[in-house]
Scaffold this motif. Structure first.
Motif, PDB file in Angstrom:
ATOM      1  N   ASP A 103       0.823  -1.206   0.000  1.00 35.81           N
ATOM      2  CA  ASP A 103       0.000   0.000   0.000  1.00 35.81           C
ATOM      3  C   ASP A 103       0.858   1.258   0.000  1.00 35.81           C
ATOM      4  N   SER A 121      -5.375  -0.074   6.867  1.00 37.28           N
ATOM      5  CA  SER A 121      -4.088   0.512   7.227  1.00 37.28           C
ATOM      6  C   SER A 121      -4.236   1.508   8.366  1.00 37.28           C
ATOM      7  N   GLY A 135      -8.410  -0.978   1.835  1.00 38.41           N
ATOM      8  CA  GLY A 135      -6.976  -0.835   2.087  1.00 38.41           C
ATOM      9  C   GLY A 135      -6.675   0.352   2.982  1.00 38.41           C
ATOM     10  N   MET A 179      -6.755  -5.462  -0.444  1.00 37.42           N
ATOM     11  CA  MET A 179      -6.534  -4.046  -0.193  1.00 37.42           C
ATOM     12  C   MET A 179      -7.314  -3.155  -1.156  1.00 37.42           C
ATOM     13  N   ASP A 180      -7.473  -3.574  -2.400  1.00 39.10           N
ATOM     14  CA  ASP A 180      -8.098  -2.709  -3.407  1.00 39.10           C
ATOM     15  C   ASP A 180      -9.617  -2.836  -3.446  1.00 39.10           C
ATOM     16  N   THR A 200      -6.285  -9.733   2.988  1.00 41.50           N
ATOM     17  CA  THR A 200      -5.538  -9.157   4.101  1.00 41.50           C
ATOM     18  C   THR A 200      -5.908  -9.904   5.388  1.00 41.50           C
TER      19      THR A 200
END
Length: 272
Positions: free
Chosen positions: A56, A245, A241, A216-217, A114
């Motif tokens: 990322d 994070s 994402g 993440m996307d 993830t």
């Protein structure tokens, strides 16, 4: 569970060799913050499927293993994660069916994951009335599948009256928490579970949650099939994402504002 007990029995110096950092948030940690309050616990996190370095642009999801001290530790966690993924996809299929969706409707969001496995140790606390092993929160991902020992300590908040109810350990069972992502995808048909972990003054407690998360996307928003004229979309879409994070970074320090929640993406005028 035996592998986790063996790891946490290592000396502080050996555990420090696989300590996680704000940039590399996998491995051992004993100063996590949930809801801006430090927890009474230590953890070990691993990704069954490592992401490319700095996927990322900032965080590096690289597993750290105590191979020199516990050569069987990695094997135990990796085998466990494989079994949990199989279970998670079965649960995902059942959730899709319950929403009158085709069984594999949600599977595509998990081609890149993830997902992570965690082992928790909650030490005895001399003043359990003053702290929590894990502060009250809702899981941000899709599903959390929890294995707990026989000590007990998981509390779930009952929506009807706000009371905290202890989840009694049942041998040979898993606890499955629906997370925020399922709540958003289902447009509030499902509601994520608010929970916490209490500690005691006499006995340590161990648990192993498996957090099943998409790639993440992934754009998280109500599924098209769950939105109608009578039931409009209740959430603005958001990047998983960025959400993931942000939540991971908050584990390392107390923030000046509330950590990111799905309520921040609710559309004006819509209340659960």
């Amino acid at each position: 569970m035996d592998a986790g007990r063996a790891f946490f029995a290592l000396s502080p110096e050996r555990k420090a060799a696989v300590r996680r950092t704000e940039r590399e948030p996998l491995g051992h940690y004993d100063a996590e913050h949930v809801r801006n309050v430090r927890d009474w616990k230590e953890v070990f996190d691993m990704f069954p499927r490592e992401l490319p370095a700095a996927a990322d642009g900032e965080l590096v999801f690289r597993n750290k293993w105590p191979d020199g001290d516990l050569p069987e530790f990695r094997k135990a966690l990796e085998e466990y994660a494989v079994a949990m993924e199989e279970l998670a996809f079965k649960l995902l299929e059942l959730i899709a069916r319950s929403l009158n969706l085709r069984p594999g409707r949600l599977h595509g969001f998990f081609r890149e994951q993830t997902t992570y496995t965690r082992i928790n140790r909650y030490p005895p606390c001399p003043r359990p009335d003053l702290v929590l092993g894990l502060g009250r929160h809702k899981d941000s991902g899709a599903l959390a599948i929890l294995c707990q020992d026989d000590v007990g300590g998981l509390d779930v908040r009952r929506p009807s009256d706000g009371e905290w109810v202890r989840v009694k350990p049942v041998a040979g069972s898993f606890i499955v928490n629906v997370g925020d992502i399922i709540q958003v995808w289902s447009n509030d048909t499902y509601e994520s579970v608010e929970h916490r972990t209490s500690v005691n003054s006499e006995t340590e407690r161990f648990s192993i949650p498996y957090f099943f998360n998409p790639g993440m996307d992934t754009l998280i928003e109500p599924l098209q099939e769950m939105v109608t004229d009578d039931n409009p979309s209740r959430y603005n879409g958001f990047s998983w994402g960025e959400f993931f994070s942000t939540r991971r970074k908050s584990n390392f320090r107390k923030l000046s504002v509330e950590n990111i929640q799905i309520t921040h993406f609710r559309k004006d005028g819509l209340v659960v």
